[in-house]
Design a protein around this motif. Structure first.
Motif, PDB file in Angstrom:
ATOM      1  N   VAL A 157      30.728  27.634  33.903  1.00 12.97           N
ATOM      2  CA  VAL A 157      30.140  28.700  34.728  1.00 12.97           C
ATOM      3  C   VAL A 157      30.855  28.787  36.066  1.00 12.97           C
ATOM      4  CG1 VAL A 157      28.043  29.471  35.915  1.00 12.97           C
ATOM      5  CG2 VAL A 157      27.885  28.513  33.606  1.00 12.97           C
ATOM      6  N   GLU A 158      31.085  27.635  36.687  1.00  8.80           N
ATOM      7  CA  GLU A 158      31.800  27.601  37.962  1.00  8.80           C
ATOM      8  C   GLU A 158      33.255  28.024  37.771  1.00  8.80           C
ATOM      9  OE1 GLU A 158      32.489  24.542  41.745  1.00  8.80           O
ATOM     10  OE2 GLU A 158      31.534  23.824  39.889  1.00  8.80           O
ATOM     11  N   ALA A 159      33.847  27.620  36.653  1.00  6.97           N
ATOM     12  CA  ALA A 159      35.235  27.997  36.356  1.00  6.97           C
ATOM     13  C   ALA A 159      35.374  29.508  36.259  1.00  6.97           C
ATOM     14  CB  ALA A 159      35.687  27.344  35.053  1.00  6.97           C
ATOM     15  N   LEU A 160      34.399  30.153  35.620  1.00  9.59           N
ATOM     16  CA  LEU A 160      34.436  31.610  35.457  1.00  9.59           C
ATOM     17  C   LEU A 160      34.424  32.314  36.805  1.00  9.59           C
ATOM     18  CD1 LEU A 160      34.433  33.969  33.468  1.00  9.59           C
ATOM     19  CD2 LEU A 160      31.935  33.844  33.440  1.00  9.59           C
ATOM     20  N   LYS A 161      33.660  31.773  37.743  1.00 11.65           N
ATOM     21  CA  LYS A 161      33.570  32.375  39.075  1.00 11.65           C
ATOM     22  C   LYS A 161      34.940  32.397  39.758  1.00 11.65           C
ATOM     23  CE  LYS A 161      31.859  29.960  42.479  1.00 11.65           C
ATOM     24  NZ  LYS A 161      30.931  29.216  43.380  1.00 11.65           N
ATOM     25  N   TYR A 162      35.670  31.283  39.696  1.00 12.81           N
ATOM     26  CA  TYR A 162      36.975  31.214  40.358  1.00 12.81           C
ATOM     27  C   TYR A 162      38.038  31.985  39.577  1.00 12.81           C
ATOM     28  CZ  TYR A 162      35.161  27.921  43.739  1.00 12.81           C
ATOM     29  OH  TYR A 162      34.441  27.354  44.770  1.00 12.81           O
ATOM     30  N   CYS A 163      37.881  32.039  38.266  1.00  8.35           N
ATOM     31  CA  CYS A 163      38.813  32.830  37.464  1.00  8.35           C
ATOM     32  C   CYS A 163      38.679  34.314  37.807  1.00  8.35           C
ATOM     33  CB  CYS A 163      38.545  32.590  35.979  1.00  8.35           C
ATOM     34  SG  CYS A 163      39.806  33.280  34.897  1.00  8.35           S
ATOM     35  N   ASP A 164      37.453  34.771  37.982  1.00  8.65           N
ATOM     36  CA  ASP A 164      37.218  36.175  38.370  1.00  8.65           C
ATOM     37  C   ASP A 164      37.817  36.475  39.742  1.00  8.65           C
ATOM     38  OD1 ASP A 164      35.963  37.085  36.071  1.00  8.65           O
ATOM     39  OD2 ASP A 164      33.963  36.532  36.751  1.00  8.65           O
ATOM     40  N   LYS A 165      37.756  35.494  40.646  1.00  4.07           N
ATOM     41  CA  LYS A 165      38.361  35.675  41.965  1.00  4.07           C
ATOM     42  C   LYS A 165      39.878  35.818  41.840  1.00  4.07           C
ATOM     43  CE  LYS A 165      35.032  33.328  44.998  1.00  4.07           C
ATOM     44  NZ  LYS A 165      34.828  32.213  45.959  1.00  4.07           N
ATOM     45  N   ALA A 166      40.466  34.994  40.980  1.00  8.60           N
ATOM     46  CA  ALA A 166      41.915  35.064  40.768  1.00  8.60           C
ATOM     47  C   ALA A 166      42.309  36.422  40.195  1.00  8.60           C
ATOM     48  CB  ALA A 166      42.360  33.934  39.836  1.00  8.60           C
ATOM     49  N   ILE A 167      41.493  36.930  39.260  1.00 15.05           N
ATOM     50  CA  ILE A 167      41.766  38.238  38.650  1.00 15.05           C
ATOM     51  C   ILE A 167      41.625  39.356  39.680  1.00 15.05           C
ATOM     52  CG2 ILE A 167      40.827  39.943  37.023  1.00 15.05           C
ATOM     53  CD1 ILE A 167      40.244  37.574  35.144  1.00 15.05           C
ATOM     54  N   GLU A 168      40.630  39.230  40.550  1.00 14.38           N
ATOM     55  CA  GLU A 168      40.418  40.244  41.596  1.00 14.38           C
ATOM     56  C   GLU A 168      41.632  40.348  42.512  1.00 14.38           C
ATOM     57  OE1 GLU A 168      37.307  41.131  45.297  1.00 14.38           O
ATOM     58  OE2 GLU A 168      36.841  39.577  43.814  1.00 14.38           O
ATOM     59  N   ILE A 169      42.243  39.188  42.823  1.00 18.76           N
ATOM     60  CA  ILE A 169      43.407  39.162  43.705  1.00 18.76           C
ATOM     61  C   ILE A 169      44.671  39.576  42.962  1.00 18.76           C
ATOM     62  CG2 ILE A 169      44.900  37.644  45.088  1.00 18.76           C
ATOM     63  CD1 ILE A 169      42.327  36.006  45.689  1.00 18.76           C
ATOM     64  N   ASN A 170      44.802  39.106  41.722  1.00 12.74           N
ATOM     65  CA  ASN A 170      46.014  39.408  40.945  1.00 12.74           C
ATOM     66  C   ASN A 170      45.633  39.802  39.514  1.00 12.74           C
ATOM     67  OD1 ASN A 170      48.549  39.654  39.870  1.00 12.74           O
ATOM     68  ND2 ASN A 170      49.179  37.531  40.248  1.00 12.74           N
ATOM     69  N   PRO A 171      45.252  41.057  39.305  1.00 13.46           N
ATOM     70  CA  PRO A 171      44.810  41.501  37.976  1.00 13.46           C
ATOM     71  C   PRO A 171      45.942  41.617  36.953  1.00 13.46           C
ATOM     72  CG  PRO A 171      44.869  43.351  39.490  1.00 13.46           C
ATOM     73  CD  PRO A 171      45.159  42.133  40.304  1.00 13.46           C
ATOM     74  N   ASN A 172      47.185  41.499  37.399  1.00 14.31           N
ATOM     75  CA  ASN A 172      48.313  41.659  36.485  1.00 14.31           C
ATOM     76  C   ASN A 172      48.930  40.332  36.046  1.00 14.31           C
ATOM     77  OD1 ASN A 172      48.277  44.523  36.466  1.00 14.31           O
ATOM     78  ND2 ASN A 172      49.225  44.518  38.500  1.00 14.31           N
ATOM     79  N   ASN A 173      48.210  39.248  36.307  1.00 17.52           N
ATOM     80  CA  ASN A 173      48.667  37.938  35.842  1.00 17.52           C
ATOM     81  C   ASN A 173      48.016  37.658  34.486  1.00 17.52           C
ATOM     82  OD1 ASN A 173      49.239  35.250  35.331  1.00 17.52           O
ATOM     83  ND2 ASN A 173      48.872  34.578  37.428  1.00 17.52           N
ATOM     84  N   LYS A 174      48.839  37.590  33.441  1.00 16.87           N
ATOM     85  CA  LYS A 174      48.314  37.404  32.083  1.00 16.87           C
ATOM     86  C   LYS A 174      47.564  36.083  31.928  1.00 16.87           C
ATOM     87  CE  LYS A 174      52.799  35.527  30.669  1.00 16.87           C
ATOM     88  NZ  LYS A 174      54.006  35.722  29.861  1.00 16.87           N
ATOM     89  N   LYS A 175      47.988  35.046  32.676  1.00 12.83           N
ATOM     90  CA  LYS A 175      47.339  33.737  32.565  1.00 12.83           C
ATOM     91  C   LYS A 175      45.880  33.795  33.013  1.00 12.83           C
ATOM     92  CE  LYS A 175      51.548  30.965  33.122  1.00 12.83           C
ATOM     93  NZ  LYS A 175      52.231  29.934  33.938  1.00 12.83           N
TER      94      LYS A 175
END
Length: 424
Positions: A157-175
């Motif tokens: 659950v906590e991992a998902l929160k930080y992953c969403d933050k990473a996507i918000e900053i860089n939505p074009n990173n496939k990883k």
């Protein structure tokens, strides 16, 4: 000599690497400690993927000029790229020296976090990520690495929160999208969104193997085997030694009752078994083949690659129990409840001689109460709910209880959480 250095530097900038290498070697013959020539030779070897050779040149540079953080970084990166575990540990030391000279050196901190994660040192990697985020809260690489470490630690659950933050900053990173899909898979929720994550990663890079492999696994779980094979066969043609790929083919062909292809996969296992990088869950062939030599080699490959003891320095204790001591047996399952296997296994728990055995049941997922679950509960000496604990917390609990024997009742739990079964 200055003229030659200028020629070598100019040739390197113009990407005339052959000339740059030739001139730099001539310079080294006359001036073995020439930093410019050594650096050019190191960089050229990196470009040619000769990381061991590159490290030799960069190591000479840090000896000659030990107070330059960039030199330690180049050496650490070359060692990291070799993918050899001992070199990875050396790389951490050089990154630490670079960070000591420049505490805000984000690239060194990020690379260090990645190595620690690769080595299975998730807590240490997580601490490194937190240091990066103190310097730059919007570092998408650090957010992704933090999410990955939390995911590995079972804190989905906590991992998902930080992953969403990473996507918000860089939505074009496939990883970012692949990791989000994996986290959603672990949470066992939002299946449509999980598929969308893999589709998004593939739309960014159609050839990304991680995205295609995990989308193939998703389709396989959904029993959409034709779609699963399309992705998995693509991965196989690009990298036939992709981890667990053969195991998934075996599972799919078994489900499709395609025995010819299933047997072909087993034959391929025989061919690949000498390659220690080919991984295969050793439980699956038990249903198809009884060759003990094959089984032993599969187990050796599997346990040596799935960081069985990377998070622990404690040695396993195989000392014999005294005859007067009770043997503690722990059974692990994600499904202590109403189903055919549950009805059969409950008698096993009930029939254990309590004069010799003490029975622990570890429930890996939360299940609704029912009559059979109540009977299973009564058949145990200790029924322990661990659905809300991380893998590492479960391992610590098992060790604190001095469990002697651990038994996997699901067949796949061992593949997901191998550390649990190092009870002591």
């Amino acid at each position: 000599m200055k003229n030659k250095i200028d020629i070598a530097t100019s040739a390197y900038k113009k990407k005339d690497f052959k000339l740059a290498e030739k001139i730099s070697k001539e310079i080294i013959l006359r001036e073995p400690n020439n930093l410019t020539a050594l650096n050019i030779l190191g960089l050229i070897n990196v470009l040619e993927l000769k990381y061991e050779e590159a490290a030799i040149f960069f190591e000479k540079i840090v000896i000659i000029k030990p107070n330059d953080y960039a030199n330690y970084f180049n050496l650490g990166k070359a060692l990291q790229k070799t993918l050899v575990e001992t070199n990875q540990e050396k790389a951490i030391k050089y990154y630490d020296l670079a960070i000591k000279l420049k505490p805000t050196f984000l690239d060194a901190l990020i690379n260090k976090a990645i190595i620690l994660e690769d080595l299975g040192k998730y807590e240490s990697s997580l601490n490194c990520c937190n240091e990066i985020l103190k310097i730059n809260p919007n570092s998408s690489k650090a957010l992704l690495s933090k999410a990955l470490n939390l995911h590995k630690l079972g804190k989905h659950v906590e991992a998902l929160k930080y992953c969403d933050k990473a996507i918000e900053i860089n939505p074009n990173n496939k990883k970012n999208w692949v990791l989000k899909g994996l986290i959603l898979s672990s949470l066992n929720v939002k299946e449509d969104e999980e598929l969308q994550c893999y589709n998004k990663a593939i739309s960014i890079d159609n050839s990304d193997l991680d995205a295609r492999y995990n989308r193939g696994l998703f389709f396989s779980r959904q029993k959409k085997f034709t779609l699963a094979l399309q992705d998995l066969q693509y991965v196989y043609f690009v990298n036939p030694k992709y981890k667990f790929l053969l195991a998934e083919f075996l599972s799919i062909f078994s489900n499709l009752l395609d025995f010819q292809k299933k047997n072909s996969i087993i034959n391929q296992i025989f061919i690949d078994i000498k390659d220690k990088n080919v991984l295969f869950n050793p439980l699956l062939p038990l249903f198809n083949y009884d060759d003990l030599e094959l089984q032993i080699k599969l187990i050796q490959n599997y346990t040596n690659n799935i960081h069985l003891n990377k998070n622990f320095n404690k040695k396993l204790n195989f000392s014999k129990k005294l005859k007067t001591q009770i043997i503690k047996i722990a059974y692990f399952s994600s499904d202590f409840g109403e189903h055919p296997v549950g009805r059969q296994i409950v008698e096993l728990f009930e029939l254990h001689d309590r004069n010799n055995f003490e029975i622990y049941l570890f429930s890996l997922t939360q299940r609704p109460n029912c009559l059979l679950r109540q009977r299973i509960f009564k058949a145990s000496d200790h029924f322990i709910e661990v659905h809300d604990k991380t893998f590492l917390e479960i391992i610590d609990l098992v060790r604190s209880l001095n469990i002697d024997i651990a038994v996997d009742l699901n067949g796949y739990t061992l593949g997901k959480k191998p550390e649990i079964f190092s009870a002591k």
